[in-house]
Scaffold this motif. Structure first.
Motif, mmCIF file in Angstrom:
data_model
loop_
_atom_site.group_PDB
_atom_site.id
_atom_site.type_symbol
_atom_site.label_atom_id
_atom_site.label_comp_id
_atom_site.label_asym_id
_atom_site.label_seq_id
_atom_site.Cartn_x
_atom_site.Cartn_y
_atom_site.Cartn_z
ATOM 1 N N PHE A 363 -19.254 -7.441 -30.991
ATOM 2 C CA PHE A 363 -20.195 -7.431 -32.824
ATOM 3 C C PHE A 363 -21.084 -6.461 -32.613
ATOM 4 C CE2 PHE A 363 -22.564 -9.664 -35.979
ATOM 5 C CZ PHE A 363 -22.347 -9.006 -37.056
ATOM 6 N N SER A 364 -22.244 -7.544 -31.651
ATOM 7 C CA SER A 364 -23.662 -6.594 -31.476
ATOM 8 C C SER A 364 -23.659 -5.895 -31.647
ATOM 9 C CB SER A 364 -24.316 -7.179 -30.390
ATOM 10 O OG SER A 364 -25.452 -6.805 -29.788
ATOM 11 N N GLN A 365 -22.831 -3.831 -30.773
ATOM 12 C CA GLN A 365 -22.958 -3.177 -30.524
ATOM 13 C C GLN A 365 -22.183 -2.466 -31.707
ATOM 14 O OE1 GLN A 365 -20.093 -2.305 -27.669
ATOM 15 N NE2 GLN A 365 -21.271 -2.689 -25.901
ATOM 16 N N VAL A 366 -21.539 -3.647 -32.796
ATOM 17 C CA VAL A 366 -21.384 -2.694 -33.950
ATOM 18 C C VAL A 366 -22.491 -3.245 -35.166
ATOM 19 C CG1 VAL A 366 -19.401 -3.373 -36.156
ATOM 20 C CG2 VAL A 366 -18.708 -3.307 -34.133
ATOM 21 N N ALA A 367 -23.270 -3.987 -34.676
ATOM 22 C CA ALA A 367 -24.693 -3.951 -35.970
ATOM 23 C C ALA A 367 -25.410 -3.163 -35.302
ATOM 24 C CB ALA A 367 -24.909 -5.754 -35.744
ATOM 25 N N PHE A 368 -25.621 -3.256 -34.228
ATOM 26 C CA PHE A 368 -26.541 -2.075 -33.355
ATOM 27 C C PHE A 368 -25.990 -0.928 -34.204
ATOM 28 C CE2 PHE A 368 -28.277 1.109 -31.272
ATOM 29 C CZ PHE A 368 -29.747 0.570 -31.580
ATOM 30 N N GLY A 369 -25.110 -0.955 -34.256
ATOM 31 C CA GLY A 369 -24.371 1.178 -35.407
ATOM 32 C C GLY A 369 -24.653 1.251 -36.501
ATOM 33 N N SER A 370 -24.768 -0.293 -36.899
ATOM 34 C CA SER A 370 -24.365 -0.466 -38.659
ATOM 35 C C SER A 370 -26.341 -0.309 -38.775
ATOM 36 C CB SER A 370 -23.959 -1.387 -39.059
ATOM 37 O OG SER A 370 -22.553 -1.959 -38.927
ATOM 38 N N VAL A 371 -27.329 -0.642 -38.020
ATOM 39 C CA VAL A 371 -28.460 -1.109 -38.681
ATOM 40 C C VAL A 371 -28.676 1.289 -38.264
ATOM 41 C CG1 VAL A 371 -30.145 -1.329 -37.646
ATOM 42 C CG2 VAL A 371 -28.484 -3.069 -37.980
ATOM 43 N N ILE A 372 -28.504 1.307 -37.557
ATOM 44 C CA ILE A 372 -28.229 2.774 -37.240
ATOM 45 C C ILE A 372 -27.904 3.902 -38.728
ATOM 46 C CG2 ILE A 372 -27.925 5.264 -35.668
ATOM 47 C CD1 ILE A 372 -29.989 2.877 -34.542
ATOM 48 N N ALA A 373 -26.803 3.377 -38.830
ATOM 49 C CA ALA A 373 -26.514 4.321 -40.408
ATOM 50 C C ALA A 373 -27.078 3.647 -41.230
ATOM 51 C CB ALA A 373 -24.994 3.663 -40.377
ATOM 52 N N LEU A 374 -27.261 2.452 -41.121
ATOM 53 C CA LEU A 374 -28.246 2.534 -42.735
ATOM 54 C C LEU A 374 -29.517 2.493 -43.048
ATOM 55 C CD1 LEU A 374 -27.676 -1.540 -42.413
ATOM 56 C CD2 LEU A 374 -27.598 -0.409 -44.605
ATOM 57 N N VAL A 375 -30.376 2.926 -41.601
ATOM 58 C CA VAL A 375 -31.921 3.780 -41.041
ATOM 59 C C VAL A 375 -31.274 5.187 -42.471
ATOM 60 C CG1 VAL A 375 -33.792 4.375 -40.144
ATOM 61 C CG2 VAL A 375 -32.729 2.194 -39.582
ATOM 62 N N ALA A 376 -30.526 5.798 -41.164
ATOM 63 C CA ALA A 376 -30.519 7.182 -41.642
ATOM 64 C C ALA A 376 -30.208 7.102 -43.564
ATOM 65 C CB ALA A 376 -29.592 7.976 -40.778
ATOM 66 N N THR A 377 -29.302 6.057 -43.496
ATOM 67 C CA THR A 377 -28.681 6.530 -44.901
ATOM 68 C C THR A 377 -29.806 6.105 -46.271
ATOM 69 O OG1 THR A 377 -27.780 4.411 -45.257
ATOM 70 C CG2 THR A 377 -26.189 6.612 -44.779
ATOM 71 N N GLY A 413 -35.317 -7.860 -37.036
ATOM 72 C CA GLY A 413 -36.464 -8.587 -36.144
ATOM 73 C C GLY A 413 -35.377 -10.127 -35.225
ATOM 74 N N ILE A 414 -34.695 -10.954 -36.523
ATOM 75 C CA ILE A 414 -34.528 -12.470 -35.667
ATOM 76 C C ILE A 414 -32.900 -12.107 -35.279
ATOM 77 C CG2 ILE A 414 -32.838 -13.692 -36.724
ATOM 78 C CD1 ILE A 414 -34.582 -13.759 -39.665
ATOM 79 N N ALA A 415 -32.205 -10.057 -35.493
ATOM 80 C CA ALA A 415 -31.322 -9.840 -35.020
ATOM 81 C C ALA A 415 -31.472 -9.378 -33.770
ATOM 82 C CB ALA A 415 -30.684 -8.304 -35.629
ATOM 83 N N TRP A 416 -33.006 -9.169 -33.131
ATOM 84 C CA TRP A 416 -33.226 -8.641 -31.686
ATOM 85 C C TRP A 416 -32.971 -9.842 -30.954
ATOM 86 C CZ3 TRP A 416 -37.605 -9.955 -28.907
ATOM 87 C CH2 TRP A 416 -37.519 -9.856 -28.395
ATOM 88 N N ILE A 417 -33.562 -11.139 -31.719
ATOM 89 C CA ILE A 417 -33.469 -12.612 -31.687
ATOM 90 C C ILE A 417 -32.134 -12.749 -30.479
ATOM 91 C CG2 ILE A 417 -33.495 -14.816 -31.244
ATOM 92 C CD1 ILE A 417 -36.396 -13.945 -33.284
ATOM 93 N N SER A 418 -31.307 -12.565 -31.445
ATOM 94 C CA SER A 418 -29.961 -12.593 -31.763
ATOM 95 C C SER A 418 -28.904 -12.000 -29.859
ATOM 96 C CB SER A 418 -29.333 -12.326 -33.104
ATOM 97 O OG SER A 418 -29.213 -13.006 -33.590
ATOM 98 N N ARG A 419 -29.527 -10.752 -30.237
ATOM 99 C CA ARG A 419 -28.995 -10.321 -28.842
ATOM 100 C C ARG A 419 -29.539 -10.524 -28.024
ATOM 101 N NH1 ARG A 419 -27.260 -4.845 -30.261
ATOM 102 N NH2 ARG A 419 -28.661 -4.471 -27.943
ATOM 103 N N ARG A 420 -30.452 -11.329 -27.523
ATOM 104 C CA ARG A 420 -31.067 -12.240 -26.459
ATOM 105 C C ARG A 420 -30.070 -13.148 -26.485
ATOM 106 N NH1 ARG A 420 -37.669 -13.083 -26.515
ATOM 107 N NH2 ARG A 420 -37.106 -13.474 -24.324
#
Length: 666
Positions: A363-377, A413-420
């Motif tokens: 899920f961490s990988q899916v969320a990262f890809g989703s954030v990239i798509a969100l920034v671009a769109t 930022g919170i997601a980055w903490i979750s990834r840790r």
């Protein structure tokens, strides 16, 4: 490792800023949320002869009904006749009765813009000479009131339901397939479907009243409902309901046939073991592929029901904007909906089926890809709806977008903490839980024989049996409480998993607020349109002022921007003085918002000062005529000269400002 990551992060940030700057620098014309850009007769004008029709020009095409345009005389009676019609392009007219007497007339309009949002407003013009009018036009924005609030709530619930349903299903299908058998996750996804279905039906009923009268009593008007079904928005809502029927079938298969365990074989010791079956594995792989394809199609169709009826469907580059909007919604659902499913799994999954570290990593990988798509769109959508950097601070849409950007930054930022925390999870956590469960089970088995030897005293009667039953029920309740506490203790036993739960909970809290801001954004006039409407209004006022200055009457018009610093404190005040020479003059004052729409303020005062002769200030308190319009007759200007005209505007009990301009009078 840190030295390798840091340059990459800097490169991504610089690339993001470069793309954003290039997009905003190349902005072109766009439209969404229609705005009134012109009218004939114009706002505040005094015509010598009664017009035969009133014509309104908008920034884009709009939808009309029989009550969209009305013209009211000073007593509030309607003087228009027939239905409003499209006369050319984006101009619409309504015919007037002949032989209208002198006085001040009020034009009201309520239309639906191409992006499905209602737009309303009013202004006045006069025939012969201005007069007082009994017409009171509410300053309530189109789509406001109780019905508007209910409609906004319905939109929020529909977005939330879509995110939870799509994101939750995607999470269990792509990250945690064992979760299909977890009751709490099943309830989450089904709740999302129910919420979205109920909200869609609710919006369909509200739509007619929302875009017309705004009355609660019109919600169940079948005639209005029939009109809604013939509109683009009505078709989108009906399509959404049909797609939700397909989504129900998808959910039934996902949590039904797909979640069934493989056959088990009972061993000699009474234990059960699942036997691997290659044909069943192949069948499940095929079913997984079918669900993934079918679910993606249904989810994209549901997202398209918004994209094809709202902001993305009109204005600049709709052919690109609609697919981008669909991708944006799917990315939001995959991230935030998956986050909700992960939160439920971490808090409510049974101790014998905890969410594995591998599922969290996926899920961490899916969320990262989703954030990239969100920034671009999101970059593309921001450019399309704003068009300039100034729109971020000068328009409500831009201000809401800044809030959204801040919330997304906090969420990342919170997601980055979750990834840790995720990186610290491992298979040892699952093994620890399993070992703890085994130990608890052995303790329970050791205590069981002792309970079996407890017997009732000889000769005990029926009352003793009742007491035993009551005690057995009490012991069962105690055992259930012990089991619940044990499961919670096992879930909280791993500090890494406990930390992940807390950070994911914080993410979910921010996501709820983010969804509310996003819902508000979808119903707010885009910044680009608001600024263009303000420019068109200013240009129209300047043209009117120029025409007045060139006429023999010598009329004078002054436009001054103001900002009291309070809520709803920005606008433009226009002062018309006729004939603008020494002696008695007629004065009109108009107060409009930055988008050109008139609105009322608690107090407006005007003062004239001839500094060269030390005359003044001569104060004038104009009478309120109608929404955004004040007037005064017989305003005495003692002599010709360059007068300083000051206007004090008060927007609240404590917020006021005085603006001024110099002008030659006489």
């Amino acid at each position: 490792m840190r030295q390798t990551i840091a340059p990459r992060v800097r490169m991504i940030v610089l690339l993001f800023l470069a793309v954003t700057g290039a997009l905003l620098a190349g902005a072109g014309p766009a439209a969404a949320h229609a705005a009134l850009t012109g009218s004939d007769p114009a706002q505040g004008v005094v015509v010598d002869k009664a017009p035969t029709q009133v014509t309104l020009t908008f920034s884009e095409t709009v939808s009309l009904n029989d009550d969209s345009l009305h013209v009211l005389d000073p007593k509030g009676a309607e003087v228009d006749k027939g239905k409003p019609s499209n006369v050319s392009g984006t101009s619409y007219a309504v015919q007037l009765h002949s032989g209208l007497p002198d006085g001040t007339y009020t034009v009201t309009y309520q239309v639906v813009s191409a992006d499905s949002h209602p737009v309303a407003g009013a202004y006045t013009f006069s025939i012969g000479s201005p007069s007082k009018t009994s017409v009171s036009v509410s300053d309530q924005a189109a789509g406001g009131g109780v019905v508007g609030g209910l409609y906004g709530f319905g939109r929020y619930v529909s977005y939330a339901g879509f995110i939870v349903m799509v994101g939750g299903a995607a999470f269990v299908l792509s990250c945690w397939q064992r979760g299909t058998g977890v009751r709490a996750v099943q309830r989450l996804v089904v709740s999302g479907w129910l919420a979205m279905t109920a909200a869609t039906l609710f919006l369909l009923l509200l739509r007619g009243s929302y875009t017309s009268s705004g009355k609660v009593g019109d919600i169940f008007d079948l005639e209005l409902l029939g009109q809604v079904l013939q509109t683009k928005t009505g078709a989108a809502l009906v399509s959404r309901l049909l797609l939700l029927a397909a989504a129900a079938l998808f959910i039934a298969v996902l949590f039904g046939a797909y979640a069934h365990p493989s056959p088990t074989t009972t061993l000699n010791d009474g234990a059960s073991r699942r036997e691997p079956d290659s044909s069943e594995d192949e069948e499940k792989r095929d079913l997984t592929f079918g669900l993934a394809v079918g679910g993606t199609v249904v989810a994209a169709g549901l997202a398209a029901s918004w994209a094809m009826a709202e902001h993305a469907s009109t204005g600049l580059q709709p052919g690109i904007a609609m697919p981008v909007d669909i991708l944006h919604l799917l990315a939001v659902a995959a991230w935030l909906g998956g986050l909700a499913a992960l939160l439920v799994a971490l808090y409510r999954a049974p101790a014998d089926r905890p969410v594995e570290a591998g599922a969290v990593h996926r899920f961490s990988q899916v969320a990262f890809g989703s954030v990239i798509a969100l920034v671009a769109t999101g970059v593309y959508q921001s450019w399309r709806q704003l068009g300039s950097w100034s729109a971020f601070t000068e328009t409500r849409y831009g201000q809401l977008l800044l809030v959204k950007i801040c919330l997304v930054t906090v969420l990342v930022g919170i997601a980055w903490i979750s990834r840790r925390w995720t990186a610290r999870l491992g298979d040892t956590a699952v093994a620890t839980v399993a070992a703890a469960e085994a130990a608890e089970a052995e303790k329970a088995d050791a205590k069981q024989p002792a309970k079996e030897h407890v017997t009732s005293p000889a000769g005990a009667g029926g009352s003793k049996g009742a007491e035993d039953s009551e005690r057995a029920a009490q012991l069962a309740r105690q055992q259930a409480a012990v089991d619940t506490a044990r499961e919670k203790r096992l879930r909280d036993g791993d500090p890494h998993r406990f930390g992940l739960r807390r950070s994911v909970l914080a993410e979910a809290g921010v996501a709820v607020v983010l969804l509310a801001v996003t819902t508000a954004l979808t119903s707010t006039e885009p910044g680009r349109t608001e600024l263009e409407a303000a420019k068109a209004t200013a240009s129209s006022s300047a043209s009117s002022s120029s025409s007045s200055s060139d006429s023999t009457s010598g009329a004078l018009t002054l436009d001054m921007s103001f900002d009291t610093g309070g809520t709803d404190g920005k606008g433009v005040v226009s002062v018309d003085i006729d004939p603008a020479r020494a002696g008695a003059n007629e004065m009109h004052v108009y107060v409009t918002r930055p988008n050109g729409r008139g609105f009322d303020v608690p107090e407006v005062k005007v003062a004239f000062t001839l500094e060269a002769k030390n005359i003044g200030p001569l104060s004038v308190a104009p009478d309120h005529i109608t929404t955004g319009h004040w007037a005064a007759n017989g305003v005495q200007i003692p002599m010709a000269g360059e007068w300083k005209i000051s206007v004090t505007v008060r927007t609240s009990d404590i917020d006021q400002v005085t603006v001024s301009k110099n002008a030659q009078i006489g």
